[in-house]
Design an enzyme around this catalytic site. Structure first.
Site, PDB file in Angstrom:
ATOM      1  N   GLY A  29      34.060 -37.267  99.142  1.00  0.00           N
ATOM      2  CA  GLY A  29      34.241 -35.987  99.008  1.00  0.00           C
ATOM      3  C   GLY A  29      34.176 -35.254 100.505  1.00  0.00           C
ATOM      4  N   ASN A  30      34.036 -34.075 100.527  1.00  0.00           N
ATOM      5  CA  ASN A  30      34.193 -33.325 101.685  1.00  0.00           C
ATOM      6  C   ASN A  30      33.161 -32.251 101.458  1.00  0.00           C
ATOM      7  OD1 ASN A  30      35.743 -30.735 100.839  1.00  0.00           O
ATOM      8  ND2 ASN A  30      37.279 -32.460 100.281  1.00  0.00           N
ATOM      9  N   ARG A  31      33.055 -31.421 102.630  1.00  0.00           N
ATOM     10  CA  ARG A  31      31.818 -30.343 102.789  1.00  0.00           C
ATOM     11  C   ARG A  31      32.700 -29.004 102.272  1.00  0.00           C
ATOM     12  NH1 ARG A  31      27.714 -31.886 105.403  1.00  0.00           N
ATOM     13  NH2 ARG A  31      28.059 -33.865 106.767  1.00  0.00           N
ATOM     14  N   SER A  32      33.822 -28.884 101.538  1.00  0.00           N
ATOM     15  CA  SER A  32      34.100 -27.464 101.099  1.00  0.00           C
ATOM     16  C   SER A  32      33.345 -27.013 100.038  1.00  0.00           C
ATOM     17  CB  SER A  32      35.545 -27.559 100.694  1.00  0.00           C
ATOM     18  OG  SER A  32      35.928 -26.523  99.963  1.00  0.00           O
TER      19      SER A  32
END
Ligand code: C5P
Length: 233
Positions: A29-32
């Protein structure tokens, strides 16, 4: 954009970060946080638009009044946004879409075994959805959606470098507007405040670029005002 400025228009906004599964319990995933995308959705609603929010993983709730479409992976987001684009006036790609996904999704949870070598994750490229939207519009020749807006989150300390990245990204993707911001571990992602530049293909290199700073709500209102002006042009 004032109240009613976007009445009669349909705006599709992608938000949040995609999650690419490795096995039934793990993902990349990512930090958005989804804060920028939801702020844009709220601003578009306030301007009177019909708003579709295609939401990947978000830390914040969707604003009331949007048509909410939940997705998880980049491929799901792609299918949803292509479907929505067909009758949208504006598409805003604010989601952080994973550039790569694991080549294989393992059916059962990956286990550690003493007798086996450490696992290696092979990644494959996800399609560039923004670029695809622009190409699909070119091929269809319908001019729909009228406006395709991309986001670019660049890491880098030197502002002129960041601008240069933004310009080449705008050219590569072919979108109508590119909202450029600088990100870092504690910059922009997950934060309530942001600072952006709005790039358009018409900007001459010397042109004073439109910039906006403030809360994501304030910046979203500015972005929607620019979108409204472009639609009217
Ligand atoms: O190439 P980069 O990820 O920096 O571009 C960011 C822009 O492209 C964002 O608008 C994002 O939503 C979009 N994007 C996309 N498909 C991808 C990766 C990014 O549409 N696979």
């Amino acid at each position: 954009a004032g109240p009613g400025a976007l009445a009669g228009t349909t705006v599709t906004i992608t938000a949040g970060g995609t999650r690419e599964p490795l096995d039934p319990v793990r993902f990349l995933g990512n930090r958005s946080s989804g804060k920028q995308g939801t702020a844009l959705a709220a601003a578009a609603l306030a301007a009177g638009a019909r708003v579709r929010l295609i939401a990947a993983h978000m830390d914040v709730p969707a604003p009331e009044g949007v048509e909410l479409i939940r997705v998880e992976t980049a491929l799901e987001l792609r299918a949803a946004v292509h479907r929505a684009a067909a009758d949208s006036d504006v598409v805003i790609m604010a989601a952080a879409v994973a550039d790569f996904r694991p080549a294989q999704v393992v059916e059962t949870k990956i286990k550690k075994r003493d007798d086996e070598a450490d696992p290696v994750i092979t990644l494959v490229r996800n399609p560039d959805i923004l670029q695809e939207l622009v190409r699909a519009r070119d091929e269809a020749g319908t001019g729909t959606p009228t406006l395709i807006v991309g986001f670019a989150a660049e890491t880098g300390d030197d502002t002129s470098d960041v601008l240069e990245y933004g310009r080449s990204k705008l050219a590569r993707k072919g979108c109508d507007l590119l909202v450029l911001n600088r990100v870092g571990r504690s910059l922009v992602f997950g934060q309530d405040e942001t600072e952006v530049r709005i790039l358009s293909p018409d900007d001459s290199p010397e042109a004073a670029l439109e910039s906006a700073a403030g809360t994501k709500a304030e910046v979203s209102a500015r972005i929607l005002a620019r979108i409204t002006a472009e639609l009217a042009a």
